[in-house]
Design an enzyme around this catalytic site. Structure first.
Site, PDB file in Angstrom:
ATOM      1  CB  ALA B  94     -41.518  86.737  29.497  1.00  0.00           C
ATOM      2  CE  LYS B  95     -44.406  81.550  24.111  1.00  0.00           C
ATOM      3  NZ  LYS B  95     -45.492  82.477  24.475  1.00  0.00           N
ATOM      4  NE  ARG B  96     -37.597  88.059  28.927  1.00  0.00           N
ATOM      5  CZ  ARG B  96     -38.488  88.713  28.186  1.00  0.00           C
ATOM      6  NH1 ARG B  96     -39.207  88.094  27.274  1.00  0.00           N
ATOM      7  NH2 ARG B  96     -38.655  90.016  28.341  1.00  0.00           N
TER       8      ARG B  96
END
Lengths: 282, 282
Positions: B94-96
């Site tokens: 998700a690369k949050r």
């Protein structure tokens, strides 16, 4: 929305206020829980009560995701509802960014499917993680530069010398966030990119303006996080204003009773009145 | 899942394969479009056909978001289905990463609501953007260090001298991704943090191992992006293997016909067999 249209809206409304829709089931008034979609109902009433005072709205995507597919539906409905107001610039505060084909999918989600005007993007993965967001006519990527949180000082303000040659060694490097401002100008321009610069570091804004004189800046951190609107305007404003100052909690949670929308309007108007004074020469 | 459990699964399955579920409506076999949820149906059949060959599955969240709330439902169902396999480590790619209270919301989405074992996190916003993901017992944050894309060289490999003192000037700085590896060890440890290091930069893995000898590394970029499995193992393996090597398109799109799951199994088995050879001393 074009840069000129955004500027005209700022002049018309005498405001550069962005209202952050950090909508949290735990914080919205209890009576809304009877609604079939409390999150959207809350947003709708906030928007109805404040849309003449703000030029931009910024749903914070995390708050919707935390509710799963129901939250995602509320986000879609909110994006759709905001489209009724032609003088509102919409920002998906999503902090996305991934390899090219994946960023294209995020762009499809927020521009293709939901028709937001802009999305916030994290720059760590570089050019091909950002450019897919710049392929949509009339849409914007808002790149994180210097954020408003404590952790901004972990990497963003570190001094950096890119690809140092023997000649350059010993010269003082520029900061990482300044490098983000510089390098990213090869990817887009002031008509399709903005930057996030936190109000908690307002004195840094004059340095930012030396690198990006024309770009709009999205400024979080006024209010709950302690930044000053006057300082932001003093160091960050350009001849087209060039600022969107965000306020979330101070406005949307001004009351947790049935009067929440009216109280939100009171708070939004306080900010708009302050902004009107700061816009006298614009 | 604990680090020891992950290690035991790697030994049992003789595999350190992570299968990326980059599931795209445009690429899945046509006959699945008759299903009420083609995305989930595709994932289910891929998982059923390969779960004894892979130790981890990694849905790429962008692909689900691009389909709106229906895609989000397919993601929820996929996460739920993966829980049937006790020997599978699940990764929300998700690369949050956002300010603390917002990252907490993302953690709630992926750990509270969907019960993933881990999530990929972008480090640009620093400590308070990462630590909310470390508050969940048995869950992991997988921090981007050196990614597999071209843009990795825009900032991640830039030389950096944090807070330079007069004494330090003139000394060569470390690279940004190395600083991320170093600083982030103050936030978590090898039992709740991993790092993304791209296979396309395999020779960099020996340098990475000097900084993080014990941490697991999630390695994308083998296959479609051109990285070599042998090189990754040579430079990156530690005594508990310490690697999860991802392959997405090569496996899940091995065929676009009715035999897609069987063909995915063939490709996954090829990788598992190669990995088995590389694991002889583990």
């Amino acid at each position: 929305m074009t840069r000129e249209e955004l500027y005209q809206n700022i002049k018309k409304k005498k405001s550069f206020l962005c209202i952050g829709l950090d909508t949290d089931l735990k914080k919205i008034p209890r009576h809304l829980h009877k609604s079939s979609d409390p999150i959207f109902e809350f947003n709708k009433q906030i928007i109805d009560a404040t849309h003449d005072l703000g030029v931009a709205y910024k749903p914070n995507v995390a708050f919707y995701e935390s509710l799963g597919s129901a939250g995602w539906e509320a986000l879609e409905k909110t994006a759709d509802y905001l489209k009724n107001f032609k003088d509102i610039f919409t920002i998906a505060d999503a902090k996305r960014g991934d390899i090219g084909n994946t960023s294209s999918m995020y762009a499809q989600a927020f521009f293709g499917l939901m028709d937001f005007d802009s999305i916030t993007v994290a720059p760590y993965m570089g050019e091909d993680s950002v450019t897919p967001f710049l392929q949509y006519e009339g849409k914007w990527a808002i790149l994180l530069a210097l954020t408003s949180n404590k952790g901004a000082n972990d990497f963003q303000t570190s001094c950096l010398t890119p690809n140092p040659s023997p000649k350059e060694r010993g010269t003082e490097g520029i900061k990482l966030f300044e490098q983000v401002l510089k390098i990213s100008q090869q990817w887009g321009n002031a008509d399709n990119m903005m930057y996030v610069v936190g109000a908690t570091q307002a004195q840094m804004l004059s340095g930012v303006r030396k690198i990006v004189p024309d770009h709009f800046l999205l400024v979080p951190g006024v209010g709950a996080q302690g930044g000053s609107l006057q300082e932001v305007a003093k160091y960050g404003m350009n001849k087209q204003c060039g600022l969107l100052v965000n306020s979330s909690r101070n406005i949307i949670y001004a009351s947790d009773k049935e009067d929440f929308a009216a109280k939100a309007r009171v708070e939004a108007m306080k900010m708009q009145k302050e902004m009107e004074k700061l816009l006298v020469n614009i």
